[in-house]
Enzyme design. Structure first.
Site, PDB file in Angstrom:
ATOM      1  N   THR A  15       0.884  -1.148   0.024  1.00 27.71           N
ATOM      2  CA  THR A  15       0.110  -0.121  -0.121  1.00 27.71           C
ATOM      3  C   THR A  15       0.940   1.155   0.116  1.00 27.71           C
ATOM      4  O   THR A  15       0.663   2.137  -0.803  1.00 27.71           O
ATOM      5  CB  THR A  15      -0.891   0.055   1.299  1.00 27.71           C
ATOM      6  OG1 THR A  15      -1.559  -1.149   1.252  1.00 27.71           O
ATOM      7  CG2 THR A  15      -1.821   1.160   1.181  1.00 27.71           C
ATOM      8  N   VAL A  16       1.727   1.431   0.921  1.00 30.98           N
ATOM      9  CA  VAL A  16       2.522   2.481   0.968  1.00 30.98           C
ATOM     10  C   VAL A  16       3.870   2.603  -0.080  1.00 30.98           C
ATOM     11  O   VAL A  16       3.977   3.505  -0.772  1.00 30.98           O
ATOM     12  CB  VAL A  16       3.236   2.611   2.445  1.00 30.98           C
ATOM     13  CG1 VAL A  16       4.067   3.896   2.645  1.00 30.98           C
ATOM     14  CG2 VAL A  16       2.177   2.739   3.395  1.00 30.98           C
ATOM     15  N   GLU A 131       9.328   9.749  10.346  1.00 30.92           N
ATOM     16  CA  GLU A 131       8.249  10.767  10.406  1.00 30.92           C
ATOM     17  C   GLU A 131       6.803   9.917  10.053  1.00 30.92           C
ATOM     18  O   GLU A 131       6.054  10.020  10.811  1.00 30.92           O
ATOM     19  CB  GLU A 131       8.326  11.667   9.380  1.00 30.92           C
ATOM     20  CG  GLU A 131       6.954  12.799   9.400  1.00 30.92           C
ATOM     21  CD  GLU A 131       6.915  13.568  10.583  1.00 30.92           C
ATOM     22  OE1 GLU A 131       5.989  13.258  11.488  1.00 30.92           O
ATOM     23  OE2 GLU A 131       7.773  14.482  10.854  1.00 30.92           O
ATOM     24  N   VAL A 134       4.415   7.901  12.507  1.00 35.24           N
ATOM     25  CA  VAL A 134       3.457   8.075  13.627  1.00 35.24           C
ATOM     26  C   VAL A 134       2.376   9.322  12.854  1.00 35.24           C
ATOM     27  O   VAL A 134       2.928  10.206  12.344  1.00 35.24           O
ATOM     28  CB  VAL A 134       4.126   8.934  14.773  1.00 35.24           C
ATOM     29  CG1 VAL A 134       2.968   9.534  15.659  1.00 35.24           C
ATOM     30  CG2 VAL A 134       5.062   8.064  15.473  1.00 35.24           C
ATOM     31  N   ILE A 138       0.530  13.468   9.031  1.00 31.00           N
ATOM     32  CA  ILE A 138       0.747  14.728  10.075  1.00 31.00           C
ATOM     33  C   ILE A 138       2.077  14.636  10.429  1.00 31.00           C
ATOM     34  O   ILE A 138       2.838  13.898  10.714  1.00 31.00           O
ATOM     35  CB  ILE A 138      -0.085  14.418  11.186  1.00 31.00           C
ATOM     36  CG1 ILE A 138      -1.432  14.253  11.004  1.00 31.00           C
ATOM     37  CG2 ILE A 138       0.100  15.755  12.135  1.00 31.00           C
ATOM     38  CD1 ILE A 138      -2.588  13.974  12.155  1.00 31.00           C
ATOM     39  N   GLU A 191      -3.326  -2.247   9.558  1.00 29.74           N
ATOM     40  CA  GLU A 191      -2.209  -3.124   9.353  1.00 29.74           C
ATOM     41  C   GLU A 191      -2.202  -4.533   8.709  1.00 29.74           C
ATOM     42  O   GLU A 191      -3.385  -4.932   8.714  1.00 29.74           O
ATOM     43  CB  GLU A 191      -1.502  -3.471  10.676  1.00 29.74           C
ATOM     44  CG  GLU A 191      -0.869  -1.968  11.702  1.00 29.74           C
ATOM     45  CD  GLU A 191      -0.043  -1.375  10.824  1.00 29.74           C
ATOM     46  OE1 GLU A 191       0.922  -1.625  10.562  1.00 29.74           O
ATOM     47  OE2 GLU A 191      -0.435  -0.117  10.543  1.00 29.74           O
ATOM     48  N   ASP A 202      -0.849  -0.910  18.105  1.00 30.47           N
ATOM     49  CA  ASP A 202      -0.345   0.192  17.116  1.00 30.47           C
ATOM     50  C   ASP A 202      -0.376   1.634  17.742  1.00 30.47           C
ATOM     51  O   ASP A 202       0.731   2.189  17.353  1.00 30.47           O
ATOM     52  CB  ASP A 202      -1.221   0.210  15.709  1.00 30.47           C
ATOM     53  CG  ASP A 202      -0.692   1.209  14.787  1.00 30.47           C
ATOM     54  OD1 ASP A 202       0.199   0.927  13.817  1.00 30.47           O
ATOM     55  OD2 ASP A 202      -1.301   2.313  14.766  1.00 30.47           O
ATOM     56  N   LYS A 206       3.149   4.259  18.597  1.00 29.25           N
ATOM     57  CA  LYS A 206       3.348   5.672  18.319  1.00 29.25           C
ATOM     58  C   LYS A 206       3.530   6.413  19.617  1.00 29.25           C
ATOM     59  O   LYS A 206       4.092   7.178  19.722  1.00 29.25           O
ATOM     60  CB  LYS A 206       2.016   5.891  17.375  1.00 29.25           C
ATOM     61  CG  LYS A 206       1.951   5.399  16.142  1.00 29.25           C
ATOM     62  CD  LYS A 206       0.415   5.382  15.493  1.00 29.25           C
ATOM     63  CE  LYS A 206       0.441   4.669  14.052  1.00 29.25           C
ATOM     64  NZ  LYS A 206      -0.784   4.559  13.731  1.00 29.25           N
TER      65      LYS A 206
END
Ligand code: NAP
Ligand code: HSE
Length: 436
Positions: A15-16, A131, A134, A138, A191, A202, A206
């Protein structure tokens, strides 16, 4: 400015990963105009070379061998977007030791093995940025580490898991738990194994990362007191509505008299509190500090493109500050003690299933009074079978005192099922609620 071609690699093309490649292609000109660099993915590690990918990787990019990335001297920056603690952790260590900069979206890795990874980065003279680990899009890590360098942040309060926030808001409008989870998975928020989302693991990872960088003292996943949304009873959802509140999975990190307390749990949030307005897969983080009073950052907390934007920004930061970055890799420079779990304070909500007969309410009140827990609000509903549900909201109470009172209550013959307390989040005094 002459443009520089920068070959980069990905660990993971799901996905990412696929979204990182898509954004790098679609926004190549913008990135080049802003940074003077053209980032090009030359290798991406996967398990299955034949899988259908949302955005094709290009010929010869996909590989199942980490060695092709480790041994390629032209690759100086790698984004880890595969997830899991192993083999991802071993690969990241090898990359850092081989002198490659790493950007990661993997909160479990940073929250469990941060000390070891940051040390390897510093020894290798390279950067490890995180970055995207979390709150996806944002920019809370950059804000906490750079913009609020001297703000003395002492409290971080937030909604830091998109999947559970999406599920809770869907459930408010009638979806079942199972339907809401399936939709979050379909949209790519959850996830690979959504257990981490619904059990709070999760969000806990964070919050451990946020506490570590906010207080400059290492806080690991195992240190976070965690309750997930899988423990919420439908009765609680109905009670929240009646009490003019909503249920949210809330993370809180506090510095109390030099002691650190970090916890994640479903909380009853006053409908007028800013966190109650955070809906769907959005996240929000409220930072409170001496120099800033309060700053709230809100935005998409999950999703491929949303996370990819943070991954790419980290890669651009690494490339732009190679050899000149002003931050040390590891934010930790001191070791603060943990607040004893029983000493944390909050107003709480809990419900009791009790026999509906004379004297029961008095016994409940007595157990609370004996432990100095004061009732702010009480509601009773009959279920028609000789039992009643008591919904109790307390004033600010010590967690230890509340647990002692609830243990006494659970042992009473008239009380059925041990009660589970949830913290209440509100900026208003209880007198300001419009409860009749
Ligand atoms: P995903 O869709 O499951 O993708 C994982 C990718 O990693 C896949 O391409 C997979 O290969 C590859 N992979 C996994 N294990 C591997 C192994 N042992 N060897 C080689 N390749 C392996 O996961 P995702 O949603 O993109 O998430 C990736 C990371 O980003 C996770 O750490 C997650 O916590 C984090 N993150 C995700 C989001 C989000 O909204 N999705 C937001 C913020 C952070 P195959 O494709 O061949 O199976
Ligand atoms: N599964 C995570 C979430 C992805 O739902 O928030 C973002 O870290």
């Amino acid at each position: 400015m002459a443009s520089v071609d920068v070959p980069v690699a990905l660990l993971g093309y799901g996905t990412v990963g696929a979204a990182v490649n898509r954004l790098l292609n679609e926004q190549a000109d913008d990135i080049e105009r802003a940074t003077g660099h053209r980032l090009r993915i030359v290798k991406a590690l996967v398990r299955d070379l034949d899988k259908d990918r949302g955005f094709p990787a290009g010929s010869d990019v996909l590989t199942t061998s980490i060695d092709e990335i480790l041994a390629d001297p032209s690759i100086t920056v790698v984004a880890e977007v595969m997830g899991g603690v192993e083999p991802a952790g071993g690969y990241v260590l090898d990359l850092l030791r081989a002198g490659k900069h790493v950007v990661t979206a993997n909160k479990q890795l940073v929250a469990r093995r941060g000390a070891e990874l940051f040390e390897a980065a510093s020894e290798g003279g390279v950067q490890l940025r995180f970055e995207a680990s979390v709150c996806a899009a944002i920019p809370v890590i950059k804000v906490l580490r750079e913009s609020l360098l001297v703000a003395n942040v002492h409290r971080v309060l937030g909604i830091v898991n998109g999947t559970t926030n999406f599920m809770l808001t869907q459930m408010e409008v009638g979806s079942t738990y199972e339907e809401a989870l399936a939709e979050a998975q379909r949209r790519g928020f959850a996830e690979a194994d959504p257990t981490d989302d619904v059990t709070g693991a999760d969000a806990a990872a964070k919050m451990a990362i946020l506490a570590t960088i906010a207080f400059n003292s290492r806080y690991e996943l195992s240190d976070v007191d965690t309750i997930g949304i899988d423990r919420i009873d439908p009765l609680d959802v109905a009670a929240a509505r009646e009490l003019d509140m909503v249920i949210r999975l809330v993370g809180q990190a506090r510095l109390v008299d030099g002691h650190v307390d970090v916890r994640v749990s479903p909380a009853f949030v006053d409908r007028h509190h800013p966190l109650a307005a955070v809906e769907g897969a959005f996240n929000a983080v409220m930072l409170q500090g001496d120099a800033i009073r309060e700053i709230t950052l809100e935005g998409p907390g999950a999703g491929g493109v949303e996370t990819a934007s943070a991954v790419i920004a980290d890669m651009a930061s690494v490339i732009g500050t190679m050899g000149t970055g002003f931050l040390k890799n590891d934010a930790v420079w001191r070791s603060l003690p943990r607040l004893a779990p029983g000493d944390a304070t909050s107003p709480y909500y809990f419900h009791l299933s009790v026999d509906d007969r004379p004297g029961v309410l008095a016994r409940v009140a007595e157990a609370l009074a004996e432990n100095s827990v004061s009732i702010a609000r009480l509601r009773q509903h009959q279920n028609g079978e000789g039992r009643a549900a008591l919904h109790v909201v307390t004033h600010e109470a010590r967690q230890g005192a509340l647990h002692a009172a609830l243990e006494t209550l659970a042992a009473l013959d008239e009380v059925h099922r041990p009660p589970l307390p949830f913290p209440v989040v509100s900026d208003r005094g209880f007198g300001d609620f419009e409860w009749e």
